[in-house]
Motif scaffolding. Structure first.
Motif, mmCIF file in Angstrom:
data_model
loop_
_atom_site.group_PDB
_atom_site.id
_atom_site.type_symbol
_atom_site.label_atom_id
_atom_site.label_comp_id
_atom_site.label_asym_id
_atom_site.label_seq_id
_atom_site.Cartn_x
_atom_site.Cartn_y
_atom_site.Cartn_z
ATOM 1 N N LEU A 116 48.219 86.912 18.243
ATOM 2 C CA LEU A 116 48.982 87.220 19.451
ATOM 3 C C LEU A 116 48.184 88.129 20.389
ATOM 4 O O LEU A 116 48.159 87.915 21.606
ATOM 5 C CB LEU A 116 50.303 87.893 19.070
ATOM 6 N N GLN A 117 47.536 89.138 19.821
ATOM 7 C CA GLN A 117 46.709 90.051 20.625
ATOM 8 C C GLN A 117 45.582 89.285 21.317
ATOM 9 O O GLN A 117 45.281 89.529 22.483
ATOM 10 C CB GLN A 117 46.126 91.161 19.745
ATOM 11 N N TRP A 118 44.949 88.361 20.571
ATOM 12 C CA TRP A 118 43.872 87.567 21.163
ATOM 13 C C TRP A 118 44.409 86.714 22.308
ATOM 14 O O TRP A 118 43.817 86.666 23.386
ATOM 15 C CB TRP A 118 43.205 86.672 20.117
ATOM 16 N N GLN A 119 45.563 86.053 22.098
ATOM 17 C CA GLN A 119 46.137 85.192 23.126
ATOM 18 C C GLN A 119 46.453 85.978 24.389
ATOM 19 O O GLN A 119 46.261 85.488 25.505
ATOM 20 C CB GLN A 119 47.412 84.517 22.610
ATOM 21 N N GLN A 120 46.913 87.192 24.243
ATOM 22 C CA GLN A 120 47.297 88.018 25.390
ATOM 23 C C GLN A 120 46.104 88.717 26.035
ATOM 24 O O GLN A 120 46.195 89.181 27.160
ATOM 25 C CB GLN A 120 48.349 89.036 24.965
ATOM 26 N N SER A 121 44.986 88.784 25.312
ATOM 27 C CA SER A 121 43.823 89.534 25.807
ATOM 28 C C SER A 121 43.079 88.826 26.936
ATOM 29 O O SER A 121 42.432 89.474 27.750
ATOM 30 C CB SER A 121 42.845 89.801 24.663
ATOM 31 N N GLY A 122 43.129 87.497 26.955
ATOM 32 C CA GLY A 122 42.369 86.758 27.954
ATOM 33 C C GLY A 122 40.893 86.635 27.605
ATOM 34 O O GLY A 122 40.113 86.062 28.350
ATOM 35 N N MET A 123 40.494 87.179 26.456
ATOM 36 C CA MET A 123 39.100 87.104 26.018
ATOM 37 C C MET A 123 38.842 85.793 25.283
ATOM 38 O O MET A 123 39.771 85.183 24.754
ATOM 39 C CB MET A 123 38.774 88.238 25.036
ATOM 40 N N CYS A 124 37.587 85.405 25.229
ATOM 41 C CA CYS A 124 37.242 84.257 24.401
ATOM 42 C C CYS A 124 37.318 84.720 22.935
ATOM 43 O O CYS A 124 37.299 85.919 22.649
ATOM 44 C CB CYS A 124 35.851 83.727 24.738
ATOM 45 N N ARG A 125 37.430 83.780 22.020
ATOM 46 C CA ARG A 125 37.577 84.137 20.602
ATOM 47 C C ARG A 125 36.407 84.971 20.096
ATOM 48 O O ARG A 125 36.606 85.944 19.390
ATOM 49 C CB ARG A 125 37.702 82.866 19.752
ATOM 50 N N LYS A 126 35.205 84.557 20.477
ATOM 51 C CA LYS A 126 34.003 85.254 19.984
ATOM 52 C C LYS A 126 34.010 86.728 20.397
ATOM 53 O O LYS A 126 33.775 87.612 19.579
ATOM 54 C CB LYS A 126 32.752 84.551 20.515
ATOM 55 N N GLU A 127 34.306 86.979 21.657
ATOM 56 C CA GLU A 127 34.338 88.354 22.172
ATOM 57 C C GLU A 127 35.423 89.173 21.465
ATOM 58 O O GLU A 127 35.202 90.316 21.059
ATOM 59 C CB GLU A 127 34.595 88.323 23.674
ATOM 60 N N PHE A 128 36.618 88.590 21.308
ATOM 61 C CA PHE A 128 37.718 89.280 20.632
ATOM 62 C C PHE A 128 37.343 89.623 19.194
ATOM 63 O O PHE A 128 37.611 90.727 18.721
ATOM 64 C CB PHE A 128 38.987 88.421 20.663
ATOM 65 N N CYS A 129 36.717 88.679 18.509
ATOM 66 C CA CYS A 129 36.310 88.904 17.114
ATOM 67 C C CYS A 129 35.300 90.048 17.003
ATOM 68 O O CYS A 129 35.417 90.899 16.121
ATOM 69 C CB CYS A 129 35.725 87.626 16.519
#
Length: 102
Positions: free
Chosen positions: A22-35
């Motif tokens: 959920l945090q990733w979806q709301q962040s607007g970041m790509c998966r790699k950056e979020f990880c």
């Protein structure tokens, strides 16, 4: 008996995984950056996204507000992520809109 492998791995509960997705979806970041920012392996996040795919779909829509007086020919306006918008100027079935944004 715990092995060294189990102790080193970062085990997370279902709720923790769901919250991270959920945090990733709301962040607007790509998966790699979020990880990278959250110390998560890319493959884990991809796996969790597949696992909770149905939950995301269920919460994809928000409240619809209809203006009291329509001043233009606009019938429906769909707001998507990152400011994208789709305008319809005539009736469109909801299943068409759902298929369009998938």
């Amino acid at each position: 008996m715990e092995t060294q492998n189990n102790v080193q791995k970062n085990w997370r509960t279902r709720q923790e995984k769901e919250e991270l997705v959920l945090q990733w979806q709301q962040s607007g970041m790509c998966r790699k950056e979020f990880c990278l920012q959250n110390g998560i392996t890319y493959n884990s996040l991809v796996s969790w996204c597949k696992q909770f795919k149905d939950k995301k779909t269920a919460t994809a829509f928000t409240e619809v507000k209809i203006p009291a007086v329509a001043t233009s020919g606009l019938f429906v306006q769909v707001h998507l992520s990152k400011g994208a918008r789709i305008d319809f100027f005539h009736f469109v079935p909801s299943d068409y809109i759902q298929a369009l944004i998938k």
